[in-house]
Design a protein around this motif. Structure first.
Motif, PDB file in Angstrom:
ATOM      1  N   THR A  25       0.972  -1.198  -0.009  1.00  0.00           N
ATOM      2  CA  THR A  25       0.022  -0.007  -0.080  1.00  0.00           C
ATOM      3  C   THR A  25       0.901   1.326   0.089  1.00  0.00           C
ATOM      4  OG1 THR A  25      -1.849  -1.210   1.139  1.00  0.00           O
ATOM      5  CG2 THR A  25      -1.846   1.352   1.395  1.00  0.00           C
ATOM      6  N   GLU A  44       0.278   5.473  -0.071  1.00  0.00           N
ATOM      7  CA  GLU A  44      -0.702   6.529   0.045  1.00  0.00           C
ATOM      8  C   GLU A  44       0.199   7.904   0.168  1.00  0.00           C
ATOM      9  OE1 GLU A  44      -3.753   6.615  -0.648  1.00  0.00           O
ATOM     10  OE2 GLU A  44      -4.358   4.575  -0.331  1.00  0.00           O
ATOM     11  N   ARG A  45       0.393   8.445  -0.762  1.00  0.00           N
ATOM     12  CA  ARG A  45       0.845   9.877  -0.862  1.00  0.00           C
ATOM     13  C   ARG A  45       0.119  10.934  -1.199  1.00  0.00           C
ATOM     14  NH1 ARG A  45       5.477   7.957  -4.722  1.00  0.00           N
ATOM     15  NH2 ARG A  45       4.761   9.424  -6.420  1.00  0.00           N
ATOM     16  N   ASP A  86      -3.307  13.111  -1.429  1.00  0.00           N
ATOM     17  CA  ASP A  86      -4.728  12.683  -1.568  1.00  0.00           C
ATOM     18  C   ASP A  86      -5.073  12.447  -2.934  1.00  0.00           C
ATOM     19  OD1 ASP A  86      -7.487  12.471  -1.305  1.00  0.00           O
ATOM     20  OD2 ASP A  86      -7.678  14.276  -0.500  1.00  0.00           O
ATOM     21  N   ALA A  87      -5.051  11.304  -3.493  1.00  0.00           N
ATOM     22  CA  ALA A  87      -5.057  10.933  -4.789  1.00  0.00           C
ATOM     23  C   ALA A  87      -6.444  11.097  -5.358  1.00  0.00           C
ATOM     24  CB  ALA A  87      -4.665   9.415  -5.210  1.00  0.00           C
ATOM     25  N   ASP A  88      -7.667  10.644  -4.382  1.00  0.00           N
ATOM     26  CA  ASP A  88      -9.073  10.866  -4.778  1.00  0.00           C
ATOM     27  C   ASP A  88      -9.191  12.626  -5.162  1.00  0.00           C
ATOM     28  OD1 ASP A  88      -9.253   8.134  -4.738  1.00  0.00           O
ATOM     29  OD2 ASP A  88     -10.076   7.995  -2.743  1.00  0.00           O
ATOM     30  N   ARG A 102      -4.406   6.805  -9.054  1.00  0.00           N
ATOM     31  CA  ARG A 102      -4.750   5.701  -8.460  1.00  0.00           C
ATOM     32  C   ARG A 102      -4.804   4.514  -9.183  1.00  0.00           C
ATOM     33  NH1 ARG A 102      -9.871   3.777  -7.197  1.00  0.00           N
ATOM     34  NH2 ARG A 102     -10.362   3.603  -5.077  1.00  0.00           N
ATOM     35  N   ARG A 108      -4.729   0.240  -8.672  1.00  0.00           N
ATOM     36  CA  ARG A 108      -5.543  -0.912  -7.896  1.00  0.00           C
ATOM     37  C   ARG A 108      -5.140  -2.160  -8.640  1.00  0.00           C
ATOM     38  NH1 ARG A 108      -5.581   2.445  -4.682  1.00  0.00           N
ATOM     39  NH2 ARG A 108      -7.366   3.446  -3.368  1.00  0.00           N
ATOM     40  N   HIS A 151       0.355  13.156  -5.989  1.00  0.00           N
ATOM     41  CA  HIS A 151      -0.632  12.377  -5.310  1.00  0.00           C
ATOM     42  C   HIS A 151      -0.770  10.905  -5.644  1.00  0.00           C
ATOM     43  CE1 HIS A 151      -2.128  16.042  -3.269  1.00  0.00           C
ATOM     44  NE2 HIS A 151      -1.940  16.646  -4.522  1.00  0.00           N
ATOM     45  N   SER A 155      -2.181   6.991  -4.985  1.00  0.00           N
ATOM     46  CA  SER A 155      -2.582   5.767  -4.058  1.00  0.00           C
ATOM     47  C   SER A 155      -2.420   4.436  -4.761  1.00  0.00           C
ATOM     48  CB  SER A 155      -4.289   6.240  -3.891  1.00  0.00           C
ATOM     49  OG  SER A 155      -4.772   4.877  -3.264  1.00  0.00           O
ATOM     50  N   SER A 156      -2.261   3.612  -4.000  1.00  0.00           N
ATOM     51  CA  SER A 156      -1.806   2.258  -4.748  1.00  0.00           C
ATOM     52  C   SER A 156      -2.063   1.147  -3.627  1.00  0.00           C
ATOM     53  CB  SER A 156      -0.403   1.948  -5.100  1.00  0.00           C
ATOM     54  OG  SER A 156      -0.110   0.960  -5.600  1.00  0.00           O
ATOM     55  N   ARG A 157      -2.870   0.206  -4.139  1.00  0.00           N
ATOM     56  CA  ARG A 157      -3.281  -0.931  -3.454  1.00  0.00           C
ATOM     57  C   ARG A 157      -3.163  -2.227  -4.104  1.00  0.00           C
ATOM     58  NH1 ARG A 157      -7.201   0.977   0.725  1.00  0.00           N
ATOM     59  NH2 ARG A 157      -6.133   2.966   1.400  1.00  0.00           N
TER      60      ARG A 157
END
Ligand code: MCN
Ligand code: MOS
Length: 762
Positions: free
Chosen positions: A162, A164-165, A167-169, A306, A308, A335, A337-339
């Motif tokens: 994971t 989170e850098r 606020d990607a959203d 972002r 996934r 920004h 976000s990776s999961r």
């Protein structure tokens, strides 16, 4: 010459590091003189054949061995019911096993092709015949064929991946331009031409194995633990390897079964897997899916990514294919976000195939960048240049070297990228639509300690010895070049012996780390041997050079006084004069890697001491840029590659000819990935249908266009002792994306699932 030795066939004084001599093992290979592991003549051999499960899940209730045991020539039939357990071995990362016992033949079935019996006979034909006589009684259970079936579910989260850098959203919501797309890669198999297999021979409690190996010390440790014997009691011999691509680094269940049969029979046993069995004895690359959303401002500055990812693994083992390996690194993006999630299904545990992680990661990212470029109305190369990061956006560290701009410039220039008409379908050659696509790639610099012996012989020649292996990469040649440089010798005077676990130790030839670490170890040992030689020349009472100068140089097999204080003295003459038949030095690079002498065993037999690319002051990676031209036949939907230009930065090249050849090999594999390869899963039975070389398509010569490879690297002193970075896996990274992008440019069709086939384009 012993079968393990390789004498260079050609050489001149320019054959040192940075020279371009051809592979010194090349002639032996093309003449058929190179004895691969399974070519070794071993007396009294018995032949084994594996029997594998035909169901995907359930139990073997029993196996009737009667007919097989009564068949002519049969010596032994091993099944779950009659095979004593081995000891469980620690993992390749050095973790203690969760259980004490290991049963390579188990009654519980978790995938089609799981090994359930071994038949050993006097001849291969007899074993093959007897194997068909086993009667297996199964109790079948429900299974999951692959991770895209509805029942597979979402799997488990992989928190270590994971990121989170920022606020990607929010950043995505406010971006001027956004794209969102899902990309998929199928199961992809390693398919080296030499299949897996081994010959195992016991002499009392000592086990000798002839088995192709990317990691002699790691595999020897694994066998030693399985059989409860000392590391020194195992000798693994693997002078040549017919390709591995990640599949020959670890001891696998079939090796345990064959070695156990040899012990039970008191006879050497040879087992060679059939081609279909290689598809289930080793997992290959896991199937993956990635959802990518990219947001940029109107100028094309990336604001957010972002990401996934989903991948499959097996029911009984976790293999992680890090899908954000390139995503988090390639571009300046505030920004991110990776999961990632992993879904267990009924398959053999997936594993390492050339550039695990970076390869699928770059496929999705580099296609998405192309989609973003079109959404912005910008050139894909210009978009990448606009988002070049000055430092590693993930770790925040400076790059040790990143000559990506130089790679883009050199590649684009040679390719003629400036002449590209960006409109899809606008470039034609008669009835063919032409596609020009590009993409970038990267691979990390991994580092481990190495160890090598360098020996100056009575005739003035030099010998290099290490347990490291040469899969076809050029290790023999570059290690000879390393010693040749230190002694100013022609290559023909250097002999390299590799691929024997009784030699000085080496870690895994994986992660494209071997060349960097082993040139460092050989260089260190060679310099130490040279120092000792000079010391003897200056100080030994019997030396003709005693006391003539403060120091001496060594070149062309002679000791030379700096100002001509004495005539040059051939090394051979010095050794005779002082009554020595050799001067040798064994050196390791444990200290350079922050390790102590007591870490030696762990450092070479596990990957627990391998250093990450950001371990230290800098973030260290190799880089490349691919440019592809292809032609699509509109009527047929067929894709023909026309030319490829790849520019890369891997620091100093120990041998540019071999490094270029490695990049080309990666590109060829990338062509297969883009257009041909993929395991086809029959969902009714959870089996891969195309488990052979006729149906699992690999590129042939006719599929490969002219490939130009340009090095833009400069020595990187942080990456390795001699300044090189990794090359072996780099060329495959991003190549499939460059092809997919070129297909879009030719046709206007975005194909996001590999391989790209006729059906996608008709
Ligand atoms: N080299 C060089 N200069 C550098 C780095 C490398 O000249 N700066 C050249 C040398 O000839 C070296 C070769 O490239 O022998 C590969 O070096 P390196 O990048 O360190 O990779 P490894 O030696 O660790 O080899 C393993 C790597 C991996 S991980 C896979 S997967 C892969 C690959 O190499 N499998 C291969 N290349 C392969 N090539 C062949 N023919 N067969 C395989 O199975
Ligand atoms: Mo390479 S897949 O790291 O052996």
């Amino acid at each position: 010459m012993s079968p393990l030795d390789i004498s260079p066939q050609r050489g001149d004084a320019g054959d040192g590091i940075g020279g371009r001599p051809p592979r010194i093992d090349g002639l032996a290979k093309i003449r058929g003189e190179a004895a691969y592991a399974m070519d070794q003549p071993v007396e009294g051999l018995a032949h084994a054949v594996l029997v594998t499960a035909t169901i995907a899940a359930g139990w073997v209730r029993g196996i009737d061995r009667t007919a097989a045991e009564a068949a002519p020539g049969v010596l032994l039939v091993l099944t779950p019911g009659n095979t004593p357990p081995l000891h469980a071995a620690s993992t390749w990362t050095g973790e203690a096993p969760p259980t004490s016992e290991y049963r390579p033949l188990e009654p519980e079935i978790r995938h089609v092709g799981q090994q359930i019996a071994l038949v050993v006979a006097e001849s291969l034909e007899q074993a093959t015949e007897a194997a068909t006589l086993l009667r297996v009684d199964y109790e079948a259970a429900p299974f999951l064929a692959d991770f895209t079936v509805p029942d597979a579910g979402e799997g488990q989260d992989l928190p270590p991946l994971t990121i989170e850098r920022g606020d990607a959203d929010t950043a995505l919501a406010s971006a001027d331009i956004r794209i969102s797309a899902e990309y998929g890669t199928p199961r992809e198999y390693n398919v080296p031409i030499e299949p897996h297999g081994l010959t195992a021979r016991w002499d009392g409690d000592a086990l000798t194995l002839w088995e192709p190996s990317q990691w002699l010390d790691g595999m020897a440790r694994n066998y030693a633990e399985w059989f409860g014997i000392g590391f020194e009691q195992v000798r693994l011999i693997s002078p040549y390897i017919g390709g591995g691509f990640g599949s020959k680094a670890l001891a696998l269940p079939h090796g345990a079964i064959a070695a156990q049969a040899a012990r039970m029979l008191g006879r050497p046993v040879k087992l060679v897997l059939t081609r279909p069995q290689t598809f289930t004895a080793f997992g290959g690359r896991a199937a993956t899916r990635q959802l990518l959303e990219l947001g940029a401002d109107a100028d094309g500055h990336l604001l957010a990514i972002r990401h996934r990812g989903w991948q499959e693994t097996s029911r009984n083992g976790l293999w992680v294919e890090p899908l954000n390996a390139a995503t988090a690194l390639m571009y300046e993006v505030p920004h991110l976000s990776s999961r990632q999630r992993v879904v267990p299904v009924n398959t053999v545990t997936p594993s390492a195939k050339r550039a695990p992680g970076e390869n699928p990661s770059a496929f999705a990212l580099e296609c998405a960048m192309d989609e973003l470029a079109y959404a912005l109305g910008q050139d894909p190369l210009a978009l990448r240049l606009r988002n070049e990061p000055g430092r590693d956006p993930h770790s925040g560290k400076l790059w040790s070297s990143r000559r990506m701009r130089e790679a883009y410039a050199a590649g684009a220039d040679s390719f003629g990228w400036a002449r590209r008409n960006p409109t899809p379908g606008a470039m034609r050659d008669g009835p063919l639509r032409l596609g020009w696509g590009m993409a970038a790639g990267t691979y990390p610099v991994r580092r481990s300690a190495g160890e090598a012996m360098v020996r100056i012989l009575a005739d003035g020649g030099v010998e290099v010895a290490s347990s490291t292996s040469d899969m076809g990469t050029g290790a023999y040649t570059i290690l000879a070049q390393t010693a040749a440089s230190v002694f100013g010798l022609p290559l023909a005077r250097v002999r390299v012996t590799l691929g024997d676990s009784t030699l000085p130790r080496a870690p895994v030839s994986g992660g494209s780390q071997m060349a960097g670490l082993m040139t460092g170890a050989v260089d260190k040992a060679a310099r130490a041997a040279r120092e000792e030689l000079i010391g003897l020349a200056l100080n030994d009472p019997r030396s003709p050079l005693r006391g003539v100068a403060n120091t001496l140089a060594v070149a062309e097999g002679r000791l030379i006084a700096p100002r001509g204080e004495a005539p040059p003295l051939p090394i051979a003459e010095l050794l005779t004069a002082i009554g020595r038949d050799r001067v040798e030095a064994l050196r390791d690079t444990l200290a350079e890697n922050g390790l102590k002498p007591e870490d030696r065993y762990r450092a070479f037999t596990t990957v627990s001491t391998m250093r990450a690319p950001t371990d230290g002051e800098y973030s260290m990676h190799s880089w490349c840029a691919h440019f592809v031209e292809l032609a699509v036949d509109e009527a047929l939907g067929s894709v023909r590659l026309r030319r490829i230009v790849t520019a890369f930065d891997a620091g100093l090249l120990y041998n540019p000819r071999l490094a270029e050849s490695q990049i080309k090999g990666g590109i060829v594999m990338g062509i297969g990935q883009a257009l041909l390869e993929g395991g086809i899963v029959d969902r009714r039975h959870a089996r891969v249908l195309n488990n052979n070389l006729a149906d699992y398509l690999l590129p042939t010569h006719a599929d490969i266009p002219p490939i130009e490879v340009i090095s833009v690297g400069e020595p990187d002193p942080h990456a390795s002792a001699l300044g090189g970075k990794g090359v072996g896996e780099l060329g495959i990274v991003g190549l499939a994306a460059a092809i997919a992008n070129a297909v879009f440019h030719a046709t206007g069709k975005r194909v996001r699932d590999l391989p790209i086939t006729l059906a996608d384009l008709c």
